[in-house]
Design a protein around this motif. Structure first.
Motif, PDB file in Angstrom:
ATOM      1  N   UNK A  46       0.861  -1.176   0.000  1.00  0.00           N
ATOM      2  CA  UNK A  46       0.000   0.000   0.000  1.00  0.00           C
ATOM      3  C   UNK A  46       0.897   1.226   0.000  1.00  0.00           C
ATOM      4  N   UNK A  47       0.736   2.090  -0.999  1.00  0.00           N
ATOM      5  CA  UNK A  47       1.606   3.252  -1.138  1.00  0.00           C
ATOM      6  C   UNK A  47       0.774   4.526  -1.133  1.00  0.00           C
ATOM      7  N   UNK A  48       1.429   5.635  -0.836  1.00  0.00           N
ATOM      8  CA  UNK A  48       0.766   6.929  -0.806  1.00  0.00           C
ATOM      9  C   UNK A  48       1.027   7.679  -2.094  1.00  0.00           C
ATOM     10  N   UNK A  49      -0.033   8.231  -2.646  1.00  0.00           N
ATOM     11  CA  UNK A  49       0.059   9.082  -3.835  1.00  0.00           C
ATOM     12  C   UNK A  49      -0.728  10.348  -3.520  1.00  0.00           C
ATOM     13  N   UNK A  53      -4.335   6.724  -1.071  1.00  0.00           N
ATOM     14  CA  UNK A  53      -3.603   5.457  -0.933  1.00  0.00           C
ATOM     15  C   UNK A  53      -3.936   4.554  -2.116  1.00  0.00           C
ATOM     16  N   UNK A  54      -2.932   3.816  -2.560  1.00  0.00           N
ATOM     17  CA  UNK A  54      -3.040   2.958  -3.733  1.00  0.00           C
ATOM     18  C   UNK A  54      -2.419   1.611  -3.405  1.00  0.00           C
ATOM     19  N   UNK A  62       5.514  -7.199 -14.160  1.00  0.00           N
ATOM     20  CA  UNK A  62       4.780  -5.965 -14.443  1.00  0.00           C
ATOM     21  C   UNK A  62       4.183  -5.390 -13.166  1.00  0.00           C
ATOM     22  N   UNK A  63       4.081  -4.052 -13.131  1.00  0.00           N
ATOM     23  CA  UNK A  63       3.486  -3.369 -11.986  1.00  0.00           C
ATOM     24  C   UNK A  63       2.056  -2.945 -12.310  1.00  0.00           C
ATOM     25  N   UNK A  64       1.193  -3.019 -11.297  1.00  0.00           N
ATOM     26  CA  UNK A  64      -0.204  -2.604 -11.432  1.00  0.00           C
ATOM     27  C   UNK A  64      -0.582  -1.805 -10.197  1.00  0.00           C
ATOM     28  N   UNK A  65      -1.547  -0.901 -10.362  1.00  0.00           N
ATOM     29  CA  UNK A  65      -2.004  -0.102  -9.222  1.00  0.00           C
ATOM     30  C   UNK A  65      -3.517   0.024  -9.250  1.00  0.00           C
ATOM     31  N   UNK A  66      -4.144  -0.344  -8.141  1.00  0.00           N
ATOM     32  CA  UNK A  66      -5.589  -0.248  -8.015  1.00  0.00           C
ATOM     33  C   UNK A  66      -5.933   0.403  -6.674  1.00  0.00           C
ATOM     34  N   UNK A 114      -8.597   2.197 -10.899  1.00  0.00           N
ATOM     35  CA  UNK A 114      -7.384   1.686 -11.525  1.00  0.00           C
ATOM     36  C   UNK A 114      -6.489   2.879 -11.856  1.00  0.00           C
ATOM     37  N   UNK A 115      -5.180   2.721 -11.653  1.00  0.00           N
ATOM     38  CA  UNK A 115      -4.244   3.827 -11.869  1.00  0.00           C
ATOM     39  C   UNK A 115      -3.116   3.382 -12.800  1.00  0.00           C
TER      40      UNK A 115
END
Length: 557
Positions: A46-49, A53-54, A62-66, A114-115
């Motif tokens: 879990x990361x901060x944008x 939070x994402x 591969x990287x994905x962000x939701x 989705x990001x």
């Protein structure tokens, strides 16, 4: 597969050079969230944008962000189970695609945001819209009626199958007329909350508000009781005299609570729990009164837990030795019983009701089959349900002797234009070689509705979902996945003796294979087990009887 690593959140340094890139605009944010090597395949963080939070995921390089939270009840997805491009919620088993954010299994209705992920050199950058970051859920694109499409799809029933079916039809481009006809007086609501918290206002637990149905041209007819299906005429007759014709029909009428056939059963203050109105009335009448609960499965025990401390006294009557014995086994049932006894709930097991006694038309005593007489002001009967399928009598649809509709893997009945879902059906379950089963879970009913919608539109889709349910009382939750009919052993790992620190995983086995898993305070092991089963893999008895019983997680996923 993973369930998050020990560093649940990657906290960014706020230095402007690291945090925001030239690609950011007033509507979007770009942020460096980690280095490439910070995340291994099969891991989540879990990361901060910005202020949001994402969930960042790496799979197959591969990287994905939701979105970081489950759209159902907001569980942190970083603590869930990751497998084959989807993450499963640790609390109630909802599944989301890591590539699209779309909901793939239930409960819940919405997808997650989705990001975009960009790898610049050794930096992993998430680019997200400010709007998406501010939301935990996302509704898929929905179509509306088109006057050129003169088809009518009729849905009977107001539960999760019906709402999911209607939404899926609109999401898949259906532009004809959709009618949901339900005998309920309220908007379709979150029924699992009913027995866990009786005094909800109906609007507070509505799955969607009234504006939703209006906006997407879904006609919702309340207090509409279907009484007769005419297959030849392709129409349904209703108690109020109306008849509605259909091109395709989906029936999801749910269950009717069983009542007790004994003297005095018509006295005032004897209740079944079917609607929010029932729940509100029980909660009001039970305050500081003597309450009797009939039934020791999920409805009865959840009601008992809610009323403990609010009623004057709560007594539970059950046929078995301990609560939940048929589903969870004697050892866990005994642990649950101790938990309730610690909250001053009394039990009268291996017993039943012989007679209700009243005074001035109101309940005053319950006479047990053992001969004991219990003072009672209120009684709640939680003795299960029967399928609400009287409207199908003499219709010609294939039914079982117990009144269930027989459907195939596509939720199709014996008539090509009629589909059925939820508690009223027996359907082929892939976990047990397509044996037809009846499963009364909220999650499964929702999946039925989705599958039915695809097939009503002619897009072939089979039901292939792992059963998943949960119960909760006194701030503790039991999660369960699989199908344990015919289990011959239960292996319990953990503590089931100390009610102040219950923590266990129970493996239900048949022969050498695990066929179901239940747990308390051991997330996300049930969600991990569900993913094992969903991928047609087997957990063996040897694997769970080893010193580290959960080692199968790394081995299987």
């Amino acid at each position: 597969m993973g369930s998050g690593n020990s560093k649940d959140s990657y906290n960014l340094q706020r230095a402007p050079a690291d945090m925001t890139h030239k690609g950011s605009t007033p509507d979007t944010i770009e942020a460096v969230v980690c280095k490439k090597d910070d995340l291994k395949d099969g891991e989540m963080k879990q990361v901060e944008v910005g202020d949001g939070k994402v969930l960042l995921i790496r799979e197959d390089g591969a990287f994905h962000a939701i979105g970081s939270k489950c759209s159902h009840y907001g569980a942190p997805l970083v603590k869930g189970a990751l497998c084959n491009s989807r993450v499963r919620c640790p609390w109630h088993g909802a599944c989301f695609s890591i590539k699209t954010g779309d909901i793939e299994d239930f409960p819940g209705l919405d997808s997650v945001p989705i990001h975009e992920v960009i790898v610049r050199g050794n930096d992993v950058v998430v680019k997200a819209s400010v709007d998406a970051l501010s939301k935990d859920r996302r509704m898929k694109t929905m179509h509306k009626c088109d006057s050129k499409d003169n088809r009518t799809f009729l849905i009977i029933g107001g539960g999760p199958s019906s709402v999911t079916c209607a939404e899926t039809l609109r999401q898949q481009g259906f532009c004809g007329k959709i009618v949901i006809a339900t005998r309920e007086a309220h908007l379709p609501y979150d029924k699992p909350k009913l027995s866990k918290a009786l005094d909800f206002a109906p609007a507070k637990i509505a799955l969607r508000d009234a504006a939703f149905y209006s906006t997407y041209d879904i006609q919702l007819l309340n207090n509409k009781d279907a009484v007769k299906l005419n297959l030849a005429g392709k129409n349904v007759a209703f108690k109020d005299g109306d008849t509605i014709s259909y091109d395709k029909l989906m029936i999801a009428t749910g269950g009717t609570p069983r009542t007790l056939d004994c003297p005095g059963s018509d006295l005032e203050n004897i209740f079944v729990l079917r609607t929010p109105d029932d729940g509100n009335l029980i909660a009001e009448r039970a305050k500081q009164k003597k309450v009797i609960i009939i039934g020791t499965s999920f409805i009865g025990m959840e009601v008992a837990a809610f009323l403990a401390g609010k009623a004057g006294s709560v007594s539970v009557i059950g046929h078995g030795n301990v609560p939940f014995e048929r589903v969870l086994g004697a050892q866990i049932g005994n642990a649950m019983m101790k938990l309730f006894v610690a909250k001053k709930v009394e039990f009268y097991m291996e017993n039943g009701v012989k007679e209700f006694v009243g005074h001035d038309g109101k309940l005053s005593k319950v006479i047990l089959t053992s001969g004991e007489k219990l003072d009672a002001d209120v009684c709640v009967v939680g003795a299960g349900v029967t399928p609400c399928t009287k409207l199908l009598n003499d219709s010609g649809l294939e039914m079982t002797d117990r009144g269930h509709v027989v459907v195939d893997k596509r939720m199709g009945s014996s008539n090509a234009d009629v589909f059925a879902c939820g508690d009223i059906v027996v359907f082929p379950l892939f976990l047990c070689n397509d044996k037809r089963v009846n499963i009364q879970h909220w999650q499964m009913a929702s999946q039925h509705g989705k599958v039915a919608a695809f097939n009503m539109l002619g897009t072939e889709k089979d039901i292939c979902s792992v059963p998943y349910f949960w119960t909760a009382f006194f701030g503790k939750s039991v999660r369960y996945t699989g199908y344990a009919e015919g289990f011959d052993d239960i292996i319990v790992c953990g503590n089931v003796e100390n009610v102040d620190d219950l923590k266990f995983v129970a493996y239900f086995t048949k022969g050498n294979n695990v066929i179901a898993v239940a747990s308390m305070n051991c997330d996300p092991i049930v969600s991990q087990a569900a993913e094992v089963m969903a991928n047609c893999k087997v957990i063996t008895k040897e694997e769970i009887t080893s010193e580290h019983h959960s080692c199968w997680v790394a081995a299987k996923l």
